[in-house]
Scaffold this motif. Structure first.
Motif, short mmCIF file in Angstrom:
data_model
loop_
_atom_site.label_atom_id
_atom_site.label_comp_id
_atom_site.label_asym_id
_atom_site.label_seq_id
_atom_site.Cartn_x
_atom_site.Cartn_y
_atom_site.Cartn_z
N LYS A 150 0.85 -1.18 0.00
CA LYS A 150 0.00 0.00 0.00
C LYS A 150 0.89 1.23 0.00
CE LYS A 150 -3.95 -2.07 2.41
NZ LYS A 150 -4.84 -1.99 3.60
N PRO A 151 0.98 1.94 -1.10
CA PRO A 151 1.86 3.11 -1.17
C PRO A 151 1.36 4.22 -0.24
CG PRO A 151 0.48 2.98 -3.12
CD PRO A 151 0.25 1.72 -2.36
N PRO A 152 2.27 4.88 0.45
CA PRO A 152 1.86 5.95 1.38
C PRO A 152 1.46 7.22 0.64
CG PRO A 152 4.24 5.78 1.34
CD PRO A 152 3.73 4.68 0.46
N ARG A 153 0.69 8.03 1.31
CA ARG A 153 0.31 9.33 0.77
C ARG A 153 1.49 10.29 0.91
NH1 ARG A 153 -4.39 9.99 -2.09
NH2 ARG A 153 -4.08 12.19 -1.61
N SER A 154 1.62 11.17 -0.06
CA SER A 154 2.70 12.15 -0.05
C SER A 154 2.12 13.55 -0.16
CB SER A 154 3.67 11.90 -1.21
OG SER A 154 3.06 12.21 -2.45
N HIS A 155 2.96 14.53 0.10
CA HIS A 155 2.54 15.91 -0.03
C HIS A 155 2.49 16.36 -1.49
CE1 HIS A 155 6.95 15.90 0.10
NE2 HIS A 155 6.89 17.03 -0.61
N HIS A 156 2.97 15.52 -2.40
CA HIS A 156 2.91 15.87 -3.82
C HIS A 156 1.50 15.66 -4.39
CE1 HIS A 156 7.24 16.32 -3.81
NE2 HIS A 156 7.39 15.07 -3.37
N ASN A 157 0.73 14.79 -3.76
CA ASN A 157 -0.67 14.58 -4.12
C ASN A 157 -0.84 14.25 -5.61
OD1 ASN A 157 -3.42 14.36 -3.70
ND2 ASN A 157 -3.82 16.55 -3.97
N LEU A 158 -0.20 13.17 -6.04
CA LEU A 158 -0.36 12.71 -7.42
C LEU A 158 -1.75 12.12 -7.62
CD1 LEU A 158 2.80 12.97 -7.24
CD2 LEU A 158 2.91 11.04 -8.82
N ILE A 159 -2.24 12.17 -8.82
CA ILE A 159 -3.59 11.65 -9.12
C ILE A 159 -3.65 10.15 -8.86
CG2 ILE A 159 -5.37 11.45 -10.88
CD1 ILE A 159 -4.20 13.89 -12.25
N GLN A 160 -2.54 9.44 -9.14
CA GLN A 160 -2.53 7.99 -8.96
C GLN A 160 -2.69 7.60 -7.50
OE1 GLN A 160 -0.45 9.76 -10.81
NE2 GLN A 160 0.22 8.67 -12.66
N GLU A 161 -2.34 8.48 -6.55
CA GLU A 161 -2.43 8.14 -5.13
C GLU A 161 -3.87 7.91 -4.68
OE1 GLU A 161 -0.13 10.63 -2.48
OE2 GLU A 161 1.17 11.27 -4.13
N ASP A 162 -4.85 8.46 -5.40
CA ASP A 162 -6.26 8.29 -5.04
C ASP A 162 -6.87 7.03 -5.63
OD1 ASP A 162 -6.17 10.76 -3.71
OD2 ASP A 162 -6.69 11.85 -5.55
N VAL A 185 -6.12 17.04 -16.33
CA VAL A 185 -6.65 15.70 -16.08
C VAL A 185 -7.51 15.69 -14.82
CG1 VAL A 185 -6.03 13.30 -15.62
CG2 VAL A 185 -4.72 14.63 -17.28
N ARG A 186 -7.15 16.47 -13.84
CA ARG A 186 -7.94 16.53 -12.60
C ARG A 186 -9.36 17.03 -12.88
NH1 ARG A 186 -5.01 15.84 -7.91
NH2 ARG A 186 -2.73 16.05 -8.15
N GLY A 187 -9.51 17.83 -13.89
CA GLY A 187 -10.84 18.37 -14.18
C GLY A 187 -11.80 17.36 -14.78
N VAL A 188 -11.28 16.25 -15.35
CA VAL A 188 -12.16 15.27 -16.02
C VAL A 188 -12.05 13.88 -15.41
CG1 VAL A 188 -12.04 16.56 -18.18
CG2 VAL A 188 -10.42 14.70 -17.77
N ILE A 189 -11.12 13.66 -14.48
CA ILE A 189 -10.87 12.31 -14.01
C ILE A 189 -12.07 11.72 -13.26
CG2 ILE A 189 -9.83 12.96 -11.80
CD1 ILE A 189 -8.67 10.17 -14.22
N SER A 190 -12.77 12.55 -12.49
CA SER A 190 -13.95 12.04 -11.75
C SER A 190 -15.05 11.64 -12.72
CB SER A 190 -14.46 13.09 -10.77
OG SER A 190 -13.47 13.39 -9.80
N ASP A 191 -15.32 12.45 -13.73
CA ASP A 191 -16.35 12.12 -14.71
C ASP A 191 -15.96 10.90 -15.53
OD1 ASP A 191 -17.77 14.31 -13.81
OD2 ASP A 191 -16.98 15.65 -15.38
#
Length: 289
Positions: A150-162, A185-191
């Motif tokens: 399980k990769p840890p969360r980082s302060h860089h907050n990459l999209i792959q971490e979610d 990519v963040r604007g369309v990834i949820s949709d």
């Protein structure tokens, strides 16, 4: 007096003939044989005997007769001794001749100026690609059920971490990020994941629908085709390495090794954001189990 003159003239001719007999002609001169014992032969009767070759008994000389083949070899050696032309260095710039002509004022013949400009060739940047051997590395193997990474969360907050819980989503994010900034990519990834929550659904949704959704990212047609073909291959159970699937390059494969299999020590990513998370793992390696 005439007889006396005649007799005197006769005697004078005889004397001249006698003098001529005393000095033999050159072609009648007898050659003197030279023996090794006589190193300085001089023939009193031969005025040219002093010019005869006198061998030195202390010096050994050998004489070799040159044949036609020897002459050919000698000429060949002389040709080889000639300096060979040096190869010209490869020039990466090209000099182009241009003619400057005014489009507004017609010029007289012969008044057009000519200049030379240097055009430098730009080297194409090589894409980061994996070799056939690297594609079979352990870091890119299919995740086994006993793998609890399980990769840890980082302060860089990459999209792959979610989305580390689904390897398919990690690779799809990398496909969408190709030639695109993370903010877009963040604007369309949820949709996108609402439309295609898993690989099976992505194969059933029409590609035109995906294209319209990701149009703002650019290359929407190429990306939709890659996601569709990748999802088809992902659903099969015969693949052993993620690199065997369509659309998975070095960036996606490294992200798979970092976020899915946990083999981040076996890869060296080249993406700048992925590098930041990779450095984060190295800095906190003592806290990882």
């Amino acid at each position: 007096m005439a007889e006396q003159t005649t007799s005197e003239g006769f005697h004078e001719e005889e004397e001249e003939e006698e003098e001529e007999e005393e000095t033999p002609p050159i072609h009648d001169v007898k050659k003197t044989k030279i023996s090794p014992q006589n190193t300085n032969p001089i023939d009193a009767n031969n005025p040219f005997s002093q010019f005869v070759y006198k061998p030195n008994p202390h010096c050994k000389t050998t004489v070799k007769e040159l044949t036609a083949s020897d002459d050919h070899l000698a000429l060949k050696e002389n040709e080889n001794e000639q300096p060979q032309p040096q190869p010209q260095p490869v020039v990466e710039s090209v000099m182009v001749k241009i003619k400057i002509v005014s489009p507004y004022f017609p010029s007289k013949p012969g008044t057009d100026t000519e200049e030379y400009i240097i055009v430098k060739k730009k080297k194409k940047k090589k894409k980061d690609q994996l070799t056939a051997k690297q594609k079979q590395d352990e870091a890119y193997k299919r995740k086994t059920p006993d793998n609890t990474w399980k990769p840890p969360r980082s302060h860089h907050n990459l999209i792959q971490e979610d989305h580390v819980h689904d390897p398919w989503r990690v690779v799809c994010i990398c496909i969408l990020l190709n030639m695109t900034q993370g903010v877009q990519v963040r604007g369309v990834i949820s949709d996108f994941f609402d439309l295609c929550p898993d690989a099976k659904t992505a194969t059933e949704v029409p590609q035109e629908t995906i294209e319209r959704l990701i149009t703002s990212l650019g290359l929407q047609k190429v990306k939709s085709q890659r996601i569709h073909r990748f999802s088809l291959g992902y659903l099969w159970d015969d693949w052993t390495h993620i690199t065997q699937l369509h659309g998975v390059g070095k960036y996606a494969a490294d992200a798979y090794a970092i976020f899915v299999t946990g083999q981040w020590r076996r890869v060296i990513p080249t993406d700048h954001m992925l590098n930041k998370y990779w450095d984060f793992l190295h800095q906190n390696a003592h806290l990882l189990t």
